[in-house]
Write a protein that holds these residues in place. Structure first.
Motif, PDB file in Angstrom:
ATOM      1  N   LEU A  63       0.812  -1.215   0.000  1.00  0.00           N
ATOM      2  CA  LEU A  63       0.000   0.000   0.000  1.00  0.00           C
ATOM      3  C   LEU A  63       0.846   1.266   0.000  1.00  0.00           C
ATOM      4  O   LEU A  63       0.388   2.325  -0.450  1.00  0.00           O
ATOM      5  CB  LEU A  63      -0.941   0.003   1.207  1.00  0.00           C
ATOM      6  N   MET A  64       2.080   1.162   0.478  1.00  0.00           N
ATOM      7  CA  MET A  64       2.940   2.337   0.511  1.00  0.00           C
ATOM      8  C   MET A  64       3.391   2.752  -0.890  1.00  0.00           C
ATOM      9  O   MET A  64       3.816   3.894  -1.087  1.00  0.00           O
ATOM     10  CB  MET A  64       4.176   2.059   1.395  1.00  0.00           C
ATOM     11  N   GLN A  65       3.327   1.833  -1.846  1.00  0.00           N
ATOM     12  CA  GLN A  65       3.755   2.139  -3.208  1.00  0.00           C
ATOM     13  C   GLN A  65       2.599   2.537  -4.122  1.00  0.00           C
ATOM     14  O   GLN A  65       2.826   2.851  -5.286  1.00  0.00           O
ATOM     15  CB  GLN A  65       4.479   0.927  -3.817  1.00  0.00           C
ATOM     16  N   LEU A  66       1.385   2.525  -3.605  1.00  0.00           N
ATOM     17  CA  LEU A  66       0.214   2.790  -4.433  1.00  0.00           C
ATOM     18  C   LEU A  66      -0.318   4.202  -4.187  1.00  0.00           C
ATOM     19  O   LEU A  66      -0.224   4.737  -3.081  1.00  0.00           O
ATOM     20  CB  LEU A  66      -0.889   1.764  -4.148  1.00  0.00           C
ATOM     21  N   ASP A  67      -0.874   4.765  -5.251  1.00  0.00           N
ATOM     22  CA  ASP A  67      -1.504   6.075  -5.179  1.00  0.00           C
ATOM     23  C   ASP A  67      -2.846   5.969  -5.895  1.00  0.00           C
ATOM     24  O   ASP A  67      -2.904   5.647  -7.091  1.00  0.00           O
ATOM     25  CB  ASP A  67      -0.628   7.132  -5.843  1.00  0.00           C
ATOM     26  N   ILE A  68      -3.929   6.192  -5.166  1.00  0.00           N
ATOM     27  CA  ILE A  68      -5.269   6.046  -5.748  1.00  0.00           C
ATOM     28  C   ILE A  68      -5.489   6.996  -6.914  1.00  0.00           C
ATOM     29  O   ILE A  68      -6.349   6.761  -7.779  1.00  0.00           O
ATOM     30  CB  ILE A  68      -6.341   6.273  -4.653  1.00  0.00           C
ATOM     31  N   MET A  69      -4.696   8.069  -6.992  1.00  0.00           N
ATOM     32  CA  MET A  69      -4.824   9.010  -8.097  1.00  0.00           C
ATOM     33  C   MET A  69      -4.303   8.421  -9.412  1.00  0.00           C
ATOM     34  O   MET A  69      -4.543   8.986 -10.486  1.00  0.00           O
ATOM     35  CB  MET A  69      -4.077  10.315  -7.783  1.00  0.00           C
ATOM     36  N   ASP A  70      -3.575   7.299  -9.326  1.00  0.00           N
ATOM     37  CA  ASP A  70      -3.047   6.636 -10.526  1.00  0.00           C
ATOM     38  C   ASP A  70      -3.987   5.560 -11.039  1.00  0.00           C
ATOM     39  O   ASP A  70      -3.596   4.767 -11.897  1.00  0.00           O
ATOM     40  CB  ASP A  70      -1.678   6.012 -10.228  1.00  0.00           C
ATOM     41  N   ASN A  71      -5.209   5.516 -10.541  1.00  0.00           N
ATOM     42  CA  ASN A  71      -6.088   4.403 -10.897  1.00  0.00           C
ATOM     43  C   ASN A  71      -6.600   4.516 -12.329  1.00  0.00           C
ATOM     44  O   ASN A  71      -6.843   5.599 -12.856  1.00  0.00           O
ATOM     45  CB  ASN A  71      -7.284   4.333  -9.929  1.00  0.00           C
ATOM     46  N   MET A  72      -6.716   3.360 -12.969  1.00  0.00           N
ATOM     47  CA  MET A  72      -7.301   3.190 -14.297  1.00  0.00           C
ATOM     48  C   MET A  72      -6.656   4.067 -15.370  1.00  0.00           C
ATOM     49  O   MET A  72      -7.323   4.606 -16.244  1.00  0.00           O
ATOM     50  CB  MET A  72      -8.818   3.416 -14.256  1.00  0.00           C
ATOM     51  N   LEU A  73      -5.319   4.199 -15.288  1.00  0.00           N
ATOM     52  CA  LEU A  73      -4.592   4.921 -16.320  1.00  0.00           C
ATOM     53  C   LEU A  73      -4.366   4.008 -17.517  1.00  0.00           C
ATOM     54  O   LEU A  73      -4.131   2.812 -17.350  1.00  0.00           O
ATOM     55  CB  LEU A  73      -3.247   5.417 -15.783  1.00  0.00           C
ATOM     56  N   PRO A  74      -4.412   4.518 -18.740  1.00  0.00           N
ATOM     57  CA  PRO A  74      -4.224   3.675 -19.930  1.00  0.00           C
ATOM     58  C   PRO A  74      -2.775   3.213 -20.065  1.00  0.00           C
ATOM     59  O   PRO A  74      -1.874   3.763 -19.417  1.00  0.00           O
ATOM     60  CB  PRO A  74      -4.627   4.601 -21.081  1.00  0.00           C
ATOM     61  N   PRO A  75      -2.518   2.211 -20.894  1.00  0.00           N
ATOM     62  CA  PRO A  75      -1.145   1.715 -21.098  1.00  0.00           C
ATOM     63  C   PRO A  75      -0.207   2.822 -21.565  1.00  0.00           C
ATOM     64  O   PRO A  75      -0.566   3.669 -22.394  1.00  0.00           O
ATOM     65  CB  PRO A  75      -1.316   0.642 -22.171  1.00  0.00           C
ATOM     66  N   GLY A  76       1.007   2.815 -21.021  1.00  0.00           N
ATOM     67  CA  GLY A  76       2.013   3.806 -21.379  1.00  0.00           C
ATOM     68  C   GLY A  76       1.988   5.050 -20.528  1.00  0.00           C
ATOM     69  O   GLY A  76       2.809   5.956 -20.732  1.00  0.00           O
ATOM     70  N   SER A  77       1.094   5.126 -19.561  1.00  0.00           N
ATOM     71  CA  SER A  77       1.001   6.313 -18.714  1.00  0.00           C
ATOM     72  C   SER A  77       2.129   6.336 -17.685  1.00  0.00           C
ATOM     73  O   SER A  77       2.678   5.289 -17.315  1.00  0.00           O
ATOM     74  CB  SER A  77      -0.349   6.353 -17.992  1.00  0.00           C
ATOM     75  N   THR A  78       2.450   7.536 -17.229  1.00  0.00           N
ATOM     76  CA  THR A  78       3.466   7.712 -16.199  1.00  0.00           C
ATOM     77  C   THR A  78       2.784   7.949 -14.861  1.00  0.00           C
ATOM     78  O   THR A  78       1.932   8.836 -14.730  1.00  0.00           O
ATOM     79  CB  THR A  78       4.376   8.900 -16.528  1.00  0.00           C
ATOM     80  N   LEU A  79       3.162   7.166 -13.879  1.00  0.00           N
ATOM     81  CA  LEU A  79       2.553   7.275 -12.560  1.00  0.00           C
ATOM     82  C   LEU A  79       3.148   8.450 -11.796  1.00  0.00           C
ATOM     83  O   LEU A  79       4.136   9.063 -12.214  1.00  0.00           O
ATOM     84  CB  LEU A  79       2.759   5.978 -11.776  1.00  0.00           C
ATOM     85  N   GLY A  80       2.547   8.748 -10.660  1.00  0.00           N
ATOM     86  CA  GLY A  80       2.998   9.871  -9.855  1.00  0.00           C
ATOM     87  C   GLY A  80       4.438   9.732  -9.404  1.00  0.00           C
ATOM     88  O   GLY A  80       5.157  10.723  -9.281  1.00  0.00           O
ATOM     89  N   GLY A  81       4.889   8.518  -9.166  1.00  0.00           N
ATOM     90  CA  GLY A  81       6.262   8.300  -8.730  1.00  0.00           C
ATOM     91  C   GLY A  81       7.257   8.234  -9.856  1.00  0.00           C
ATOM     92  O   GLY A  81       8.435   7.941  -9.610  1.00  0.00           O
ATOM     93  N   GLY A  82       6.834   8.467 -11.089  1.00  0.00           N
ATOM     94  CA  GLY A  82       7.745   8.428 -12.229  1.00  0.00           C
ATOM     95  C   GLY A  82       7.792   7.096 -12.944  1.00  0.00           C
ATOM     96  O   GLY A  82       8.448   6.978 -13.981  1.00  0.00           O
ATOM     97  N   LEU A  83       7.115   6.077 -12.420  1.00  0.00           N
ATOM     98  CA  LEU A  83       7.099   4.756 -13.044  1.00  0.00           C
ATOM     99  C   LEU A  83       6.181   4.766 -14.266  1.00  0.00           C
ATOM    100  O   LEU A  83       5.087   5.335 -14.230  1.00  0.00           O
ATOM    101  CB  LEU A  83       6.612   3.710 -12.031  1.00  0.00           C
ATOM    102  N   THR A  84       6.630   4.147 -15.348  1.00  0.00           N
ATOM    103  CA  THR A  84       5.817   4.022 -16.558  1.00  0.00           C
ATOM    104  C   THR A  84       5.017   2.728 -16.492  1.00  0.00           C
ATOM    105  O   THR A  84       5.593   1.647 -16.379  1.00  0.00           O
ATOM    106  CB  THR A  84       6.679   4.027 -17.821  1.00  0.00           C
ATOM    107  N   ALA A  85       3.709   2.850 -16.553  1.00  0.00           N
ATOM    108  CA  ALA A  85       2.828   1.674 -16.524  1.00  0.00           C
ATOM    109  C   ALA A  85       2.574   1.247 -17.965  1.00  0.00           C
ATOM    110  O   ALA A  85       1.648   1.735 -18.617  1.00  0.00           O
ATOM    111  CB  ALA A  85       1.523   2.004 -15.811  1.00  0.00           C
ATOM    112  N   TRP A  86       3.398   0.320 -18.462  1.00  0.00           N
ATOM    113  CA  TRP A  86       3.318  -0.075 -19.865  1.00  0.00           C
ATOM    114  C   TRP A  86       2.000  -0.775 -20.190  1.00  0.00           C
ATOM    115  O   TRP A  86       1.543  -0.719 -21.332  1.00  0.00           O
ATOM    116  CB  TRP A  86       4.494  -0.982 -20.216  1.00  0.00           C
ATOM    117  N   LEU A  87       1.396  -1.432 -19.213  1.00  0.00           N
ATOM    118  CA  LEU A  87       0.107  -2.097 -19.431  1.00  0.00           C
ATOM    119  C   LEU A  87      -1.031  -1.380 -18.716  1.00  0.00           C
ATOM    120  O   LEU A  87      -2.117  -1.944 -18.581  1.00  0.00           O
ATOM    121  CB  LEU A  87       0.185  -3.564 -18.969  1.00  0.00           C
TER     122      LEU A  87
END
Length: 307
Positions: A63-87
């Motif tokens: 839970l410490m690595q999750l941010d609810i504001m990053d929910n349901m982002l499309p593939p290729g989006s960049t998360l709040g922490g700078g991680l790229t969610a390829w899927l």
């Protein structure tokens, strides 16, 4: 005075001959392009699942690595922490690639564990049924016929309703569902081996019956057992995914591919296709890869294909 009769153990098969047979079977296995493709896919996905804590971009259940504001982002989006969610991400903001890796750990673990336990139980029951014969054999086979007459999913649902949810309970349910397949397979092979000369020779030498079963008869029933076990791993993974999709399988804290598919299914019609599609693709790849390898193993280990 009577002569003293000494007994000698049956001669062990040549190690060199066994090694040559194993090498020939390996060459036959890799001679099939379909089997090689399936094996590569299976090894790649298994590697990703086993070493998910080391190679996954994110621990999707921390839970410490999750941010609810990053929910349901499309593939290729960049998360709040700078991680790229390829899927993409799911409704909890988890990276789908990481969630799939961790989900494969659960699915493969449940499938392999249930098959190993069920094959051991079924093989023992099958070889005992063939060796003892008579009423015991008839009783065991009627129980097997009765269980196989019911759909596997129905039996698993009833058992999980009684036991409750839990990873160990899912494995136990799958073991109960699968043991009959192995018992019938091993019994058929053991009936053939029972009438061969080496079993008669072992009995004449007054070798203990347990040793005849474990040392001589059971090893010769292993090739068909391997084939059935390979195919049943895919069946167990599919069954577990179905149970998790229905909400009666593994708990939320240990989600498998089936639960990931079920979570994304609610958002499928709203355009959030990646939440359910990508776990489904991973599940299909695992099942297809196992079936490709299993089909080739059946051809390699079948005596009719062995010269």
């Amino acid at each position: 005075m009577g002569e003293t009769i000494t007994t000698r153990p049956l001669p062990a098969p040549s190690v060199a001959k066994g090694e040559r047979l194993l090498l020939r079977q390996l060459r036959d296995l890799v001679s099939s392009p379909e089997a090689v493709i399936g094996l590569v896919i299976l090894l790649t996905l298994s590697f990703a699942a086993i070493f998910a804590p080391l190679i996954a971009p994110q621990n999707p259940y921390d839970l410490m690595q999750l941010d609810i504001m990053d929910n349901m982002l499309p593939p290729g989006s960049t998360l709040g922490g700078g991680l790229t969610a390829w899927l993409g991400t799911d409704d909890q903001g988890r990276d789908m690639l990481s969630a799939i890796m961790y989900g494969m750990r659960v699915s493969l673990g449940v499938g392999i564990a249930s098959v190993v336990i069920a094959s051991l139980i079924g093989a023992l029951i099958g070889v005992l049924s063939a060796y003892i014969g008579g009423r015991f054999d008839a009783l065991v086979m009627r129980i097997v016929d009765l269980q196989l007459s019911f759909p596997s999913i129905l039996i698993a649902l009833v058992l999980l309703t009684l036991f409750g949810r839990g990873l160990d309970k899912v494995v136990l349910s799958l073991v109960f569902v699968q043991w009959a397949y192995y018992a019938r397979t091993v019994r058929g092979s053991a009936l053939v081996e029972k009438n061969k000369d080496y079993i008669a020779a072992a009995r004449c030498l007054e070798i203990p019956q347990w040793r005849v079963l474990v040392r001589h008869m059971l090893p010769n029933c292993i090739p068909p057992l391997i084939v059935v076990s390979t195919v049943q791993v895919a069946h167990a993974i599919t069954l577990e995914s179905t149970l998790s999709f229905l909400g009666v399988g593994v708990p939320v804290t240990q989600p498998s591919l089936g639960m990931l598919i079920a979570t994304g299914y609610d958002f499928l019609l709203s355009g959030k296709y990646w939440m359910s599609t990508y776990p489904g693709i991973a599940l299909v790849l695992i099942v297809v890869a196992i079936n490709l390898v299993g089909d080739r193993l059946r051809a390699v280990l079948n005596p009719r294909f062995t010269q």
